[in-house]
Design a protein around this motif. Sequence first.
Motif, short mmCIF file in Angstrom:
data_model
loop_
_atom_site.label_atom_id
_atom_site.label_comp_id
_atom_site.label_asym_id
_atom_site.label_seq_id
_atom_site.Cartn_x
_atom_site.Cartn_y
_atom_site.Cartn_z
N UNK A 324 0.83 -1.21 0.00
CA UNK A 324 0.00 0.00 0.00
C UNK A 324 0.85 1.24 0.00
N UNK A 325 0.20 2.32 0.41
CA UNK A 325 0.85 3.62 0.42
C UNK A 325 0.95 4.11 1.86
N UNK A 326 2.04 4.82 2.16
CA UNK A 326 2.21 5.40 3.50
C UNK A 326 1.37 6.68 3.55
N UNK A 327 0.24 6.63 4.27
CA UNK A 327 -0.62 7.82 4.38
C UNK A 327 -0.03 8.79 5.42
N UNK A 328 0.46 8.24 6.52
CA UNK A 328 1.29 9.06 7.40
C UNK A 328 2.31 8.18 8.09
N UNK A 329 3.39 8.81 8.54
CA UNK A 329 4.41 8.09 9.31
C UNK A 329 4.92 9.05 10.39
N UNK A 330 5.22 8.49 11.57
CA UNK A 330 5.74 9.31 12.66
C UNK A 330 7.13 9.81 12.26
N UNK A 331 7.34 11.11 12.44
CA UNK A 331 8.55 11.74 11.92
C UNK A 331 9.48 12.23 13.02
N UNK A 338 2.22 0.92 21.98
CA UNK A 338 0.81 1.05 21.65
C UNK A 338 0.49 2.25 20.78
N UNK A 339 1.43 3.19 20.66
CA UNK A 339 1.15 4.38 19.85
C UNK A 339 1.36 4.09 18.36
N UNK A 340 0.65 4.85 17.48
CA UNK A 340 0.81 4.65 16.04
C UNK A 340 2.22 5.01 15.55
N UNK A 341 2.71 4.22 14.58
CA UNK A 341 3.96 4.53 13.89
C UNK A 341 3.70 4.97 12.46
N UNK A 342 2.67 4.42 11.86
CA UNK A 342 2.36 4.74 10.46
C UNK A 342 0.97 4.23 10.13
N UNK A 343 0.39 4.80 9.08
CA UNK A 343 -0.87 4.28 8.54
C UNK A 343 -0.62 3.89 7.09
N UNK A 344 -0.96 2.64 6.78
CA UNK A 344 -0.78 2.12 5.43
C UNK A 344 -2.15 1.95 4.79
N UNK A 345 -2.31 2.42 3.57
CA UNK A 345 -3.59 2.29 2.87
C UNK A 345 -3.40 1.62 1.52
#
Length: 356
Positions: A324-331, A338-345
Amino acid sequence: MWNRIVLTALALSAPAAAQQRSALVVGSVSAAAGKAESGFIKVAPDADIPVTVINGTRPGPILALVAGIHGYEYSPILALQRLRDNIAPQGLAGAVILVHAANVPSLLRRTIYYGPEDRKNLNRVFPGSPDGTLSERIAHALTTQVIEKADYLIDLHCGDGNESLRPYSYWMRTGKPDLDEKSRRLAVAFGLDHIVIDDERPRDPAKSMYCSNTAATRGKPAITVESGGVGVVPLGLHTADEAILGLENGVQRILRHLEMIAAARRPDTRPTWIVRNAVVRSEATGLFYAEVRKDQSVGPGQLIGTVTDFFGKKLFEARAPFAGKVLYVIATPPISSGEPLAMIGAPGEPPAGGNN
Ligand SMILES: [Zn+2]
């Protein structure tokens, strides 16, 4: 004959006057027809919510625009300051409620995700409570003063202070075909070129959790949009960068779509529909090293980034669950388990109803 024409004109003017829009009241703000007024919704000292009501001169819907649910998300907050000057009440059909900064404590204390007082995520406590914690009281004020008065709602976000994000909208499906279709059209009309299809939101109005879902569970078409991130803003007063323009132009397209302004509608763009998405979360606490950038395509199992302990020892490798595509990633480096590192779509076929 001349007299008869005058009499007819007078007779016609009476119902027209009766259709004059009445004042719209939101919190301490009362805007008469043809006026834009600003003020606050009272919540608590240092947490009152700044709002503008732009009340039109013609019949039409009430559109709510909410910025700053997350106080470190600046692009929407700055976009609404520009929109306040760029939406004229004269000639407007209906009214626009602008919530300039929903979460003032988070904005002024510069917190990501959570309110500084109660450490709660405002976008998880809707519809809120009048006697709850500060975030819950803010949510309650927004539910009763903004969402319940609106016919349509757009919740404007961007990547938080630590999130590098490519623009996209969420189209939340509720299972109600008419409502879902109206929301789908909002998402397409807004014009961000990626739309995440989201079937995961609660359906219970008493546990709506999210701002836009609070509108949806009350039968009102609503979307969430994301453009901007990592606290980046342009130089200069009331200037706009690409992220701000994406939001501002999207709102103008919605005003045309809902026929609230008299401009010709522009043809909708064909968005990429994200049919599957996953938020990759950290299984360790420490420092995060990203290996991918926003908007990058990744394969299944590809390394997203690594979490180390405070001394540099590798603790966790985050990998893409599917292509998929990286919609966001922690920068930025700090990360808690437990916290988000990235969202893949993952892109897929457009939903039934066509591509527009
Ligand atoms: Zn947000």
